[in-house]
Design a protein around this motif. Sequence first.
Motif, PDB file in Angstrom:
ATOM      1  N   LEU A 145       0.835  -1.209   0.000  1.00  0.00           N
ATOM      2  CA  LEU A 145       0.000   0.000   0.000  1.00  0.00           C
ATOM      3  C   LEU A 145       0.865   1.253   0.000  1.00  0.00           C
ATOM      4  CD1 LEU A 145      -2.921  -0.879   2.427  1.00  0.00           C
ATOM      5  CD2 LEU A 145      -3.024  -0.593  -0.053  1.00  0.00           C
ATOM      6  N   GLY A 146       1.940   1.247   0.771  1.00  0.00           N
ATOM      7  CA  GLY A 146       2.847   2.389   0.792  1.00  0.00           C
ATOM      8  C   GLY A 146       3.450   2.656  -0.566  1.00  0.00           C
ATOM      9  N   SER A 147       3.768   1.595  -1.286  1.00  0.00           N
ATOM     10  CA  SER A 147       4.306   1.745  -2.642  1.00  0.00           C
ATOM     11  C   SER A 147       3.250   2.299  -3.592  1.00  0.00           C
ATOM     12  CB  SER A 147       4.803   0.390  -3.145  1.00  0.00           C
ATOM     13  OG  SER A 147       5.242   0.482  -4.470  1.00  0.00           O
ATOM     14  N   ARG A 148       2.042   1.773  -3.504  1.00  0.00           N
ATOM     15  CA  ARG A 148       0.955   2.248  -4.376  1.00  0.00           C
ATOM     16  C   ARG A 148       0.604   3.711  -4.084  1.00  0.00           C
ATOM     17  NH1 ARG A 148       1.895  -1.520  -7.597  1.00  0.00           N
ATOM     18  NH2 ARG A 148       0.651  -3.414  -7.625  1.00  0.00           N
ATOM     19  N   ARG A 168      -7.704   8.267  -2.909  1.00  0.00           N
ATOM     20  CA  ARG A 168      -6.685   7.539  -2.153  1.00  0.00           C
ATOM     21  C   ARG A 168      -7.067   7.343  -0.682  1.00  0.00           C
ATOM     22  NH1 ARG A 168      -1.780  11.306  -3.001  1.00  0.00           N
ATOM     23  NH2 ARG A 168      -3.477  12.760  -2.664  1.00  0.00           N
ATOM     24  N   LYS A 169      -8.083   8.039  -0.216  1.00  0.00           N
ATOM     25  CA  LYS A 169      -8.438   8.028   1.208  1.00  0.00           C
ATOM     26  C   LYS A 169      -8.666   6.617   1.772  1.00  0.00           C
ATOM     27  CE  LYS A 169      -9.589  10.374   4.983  1.00  0.00           C
ATOM     28  NZ  LYS A 169      -8.955  11.541   5.521  1.00  0.00           N
ATOM     29  N   PRO A 170      -9.423   5.729   1.093  1.00  0.00           N
ATOM     30  CA  PRO A 170      -9.602   4.379   1.651  1.00  0.00           C
ATOM     31  C   PRO A 170      -8.283   3.609   1.780  1.00  0.00           C
ATOM     32  CG  PRO A 170     -11.236   4.792  -0.049  1.00  0.00           C
ATOM     33  CD  PRO A 170     -10.261   5.936  -0.092  1.00  0.00           C
ATOM     34  N   LEU A 171      -7.382   3.789   0.812  1.00  0.00           N
ATOM     35  CA  LEU A 171      -6.087   3.116   0.895  1.00  0.00           C
ATOM     36  C   LEU A 171      -5.261   3.666   2.047  1.00  0.00           C
ATOM     37  CD1 LEU A 171      -5.017   2.786  -2.854  1.00  0.00           C
ATOM     38  CD2 LEU A 171      -5.972   1.040  -1.356  1.00  0.00           C
ATOM     39  N   TYR A 175      -3.815   1.693   5.174  1.00  0.00           N
ATOM     40  CA  TYR A 175      -2.388   1.798   5.477  1.00  0.00           C
ATOM     41  C   TYR A 175      -2.168   2.137   6.959  1.00  0.00           C
ATOM     42  CZ  TYR A 175       2.379   3.691   5.161  1.00  0.00           C
ATOM     43  OH  TYR A 175       3.710   3.963   5.345  1.00  0.00           O
ATOM     44  N   VAL A 176      -2.912   3.107   7.460  1.00  0.00           N
ATOM     45  CA  VAL A 176      -2.801   3.514   8.862  1.00  0.00           C
ATOM     46  C   VAL A 176      -3.255   2.377   9.779  1.00  0.00           C
ATOM     47  CG1 VAL A 176      -3.686   5.115  10.608  1.00  0.00           C
ATOM     48  CG2 VAL A 176      -3.004   5.971   8.358  1.00  0.00           C
ATOM     49  N   TRP A 177      -4.387   1.744   9.454  1.00  0.00           N
ATOM     50  CA  TRP A 177      -4.908   0.641  10.269  1.00  0.00           C
ATOM     51  C   TRP A 177      -3.908  -0.509  10.329  1.00  0.00           C
ATOM     52  CZ3 TRP A 177      -8.008  -3.952   8.472  1.00  0.00           C
ATOM     53  CH2 TRP A 177      -8.507  -4.687   9.552  1.00  0.00           C
ATOM     54  N   HIS A 180      -1.242   0.197  12.749  1.00  0.00           N
ATOM     55  CA  HIS A 180      -1.689  -0.028  14.130  1.00  0.00           C
ATOM     56  C   HIS A 180      -1.743  -1.522  14.447  1.00  0.00           C
ATOM     57  CE1 HIS A 180      -2.428   4.118  15.028  1.00  0.00           C
ATOM     58  NE2 HIS A 180      -3.298   4.243  14.053  1.00  0.00           N
ATOM     59  N   LEU A 181      -2.178  -2.326  13.485  1.00  0.00           N
ATOM     60  CA  LEU A 181      -2.199  -3.774  13.698  1.00  0.00           C
ATOM     61  C   LEU A 181      -0.784  -4.296  13.947  1.00  0.00           C
ATOM     62  CD1 LEU A 181      -4.760  -5.092  11.044  1.00  0.00           C
ATOM     63  CD2 LEU A 181      -5.090  -4.870  13.513  1.00  0.00           C
ATOM     64  N   GLN A 182       0.168  -3.844  13.121  1.00  0.00           N
ATOM     65  CA  GLN A 182       1.555  -4.273  13.308  1.00  0.00           C
ATOM     66  C   GLN A 182       2.068  -3.891  14.694  1.00  0.00           C
ATOM     67  OE1 GLN A 182       3.211  -2.430   9.589  1.00  0.00           O
ATOM     68  NE2 GLN A 182       4.514  -4.230   9.690  1.00  0.00           N
ATOM     69  N   GLU A 183       1.858  -2.650  15.052  1.00  0.00           N
ATOM     70  CA  GLU A 183       2.357  -2.146  16.331  1.00  0.00           C
ATOM     71  C   GLU A 183       1.757  -2.920  17.506  1.00  0.00           C
ATOM     72  OE1 GLU A 183       2.384   2.000  18.922  1.00  0.00           O
ATOM     73  OE2 GLU A 183       1.739   2.049  16.834  1.00  0.00           O
TER      74      GLU A 183
END
Length: 191
Positions: A145-148, A168-171, A175-177, A180-183
């Motif tokens: 997603l960061g690349s896109r 781009r808002k949904p992406l 990306y933010v969610w 948070h999942l990773q963290e």
Amino acid sequence: MAGLFESAGGGSAAIALDEVEASILRTLEVQMLELIGPGPGGAGEDPLAALFAEGPTEAPADPALARLFPDAYGEPGEQADAQTTAMSGEFRRYTEVDLRTRKREDALAVIRSLDGLGEDGGLLRVDADQCPRWLGALNDLRLTLGSRLEVSEEDEEGLYALADTDERKPLVMAYVWLGHLQETLLEAMAG
């Protein structure tokens, strides 16, 4: 809290996902499988031949795949000399097949876990041995997603301020969610 990991003890984690969150995560992982592809020879390949399969020697043209499978040598974003390009090609030839396999297995582990939830979502427990797979799969999604979105350190804050009408808002929200999942998964694994 729905949608974020919490420690379930012993290095395992738990997450409460509603049906929308589970569906989004599953859809993203299925798309990841499609992006990564079946690998050399496809699904019907002879398992013995697969052990000796060689991968490509050139970086993928797709920027998202190039981010998932970067060159081993040289500086990112800079033109490499012939020797560095050759070394990266040799390294890629012997490692990319296994790396693609691991990324597919990580995505499939997440999908299988999500398939165990009811259609309305629910509480999902991720055992300690599956947490690294989940972490890898979430990282792959976020990198893609960061690349896109062409995220860079300079403009990451600008992405958070996008208008609701921006396509781009949904992406960005995904990306933010995923971040948070990773963290929270890392915190759960440590706690």
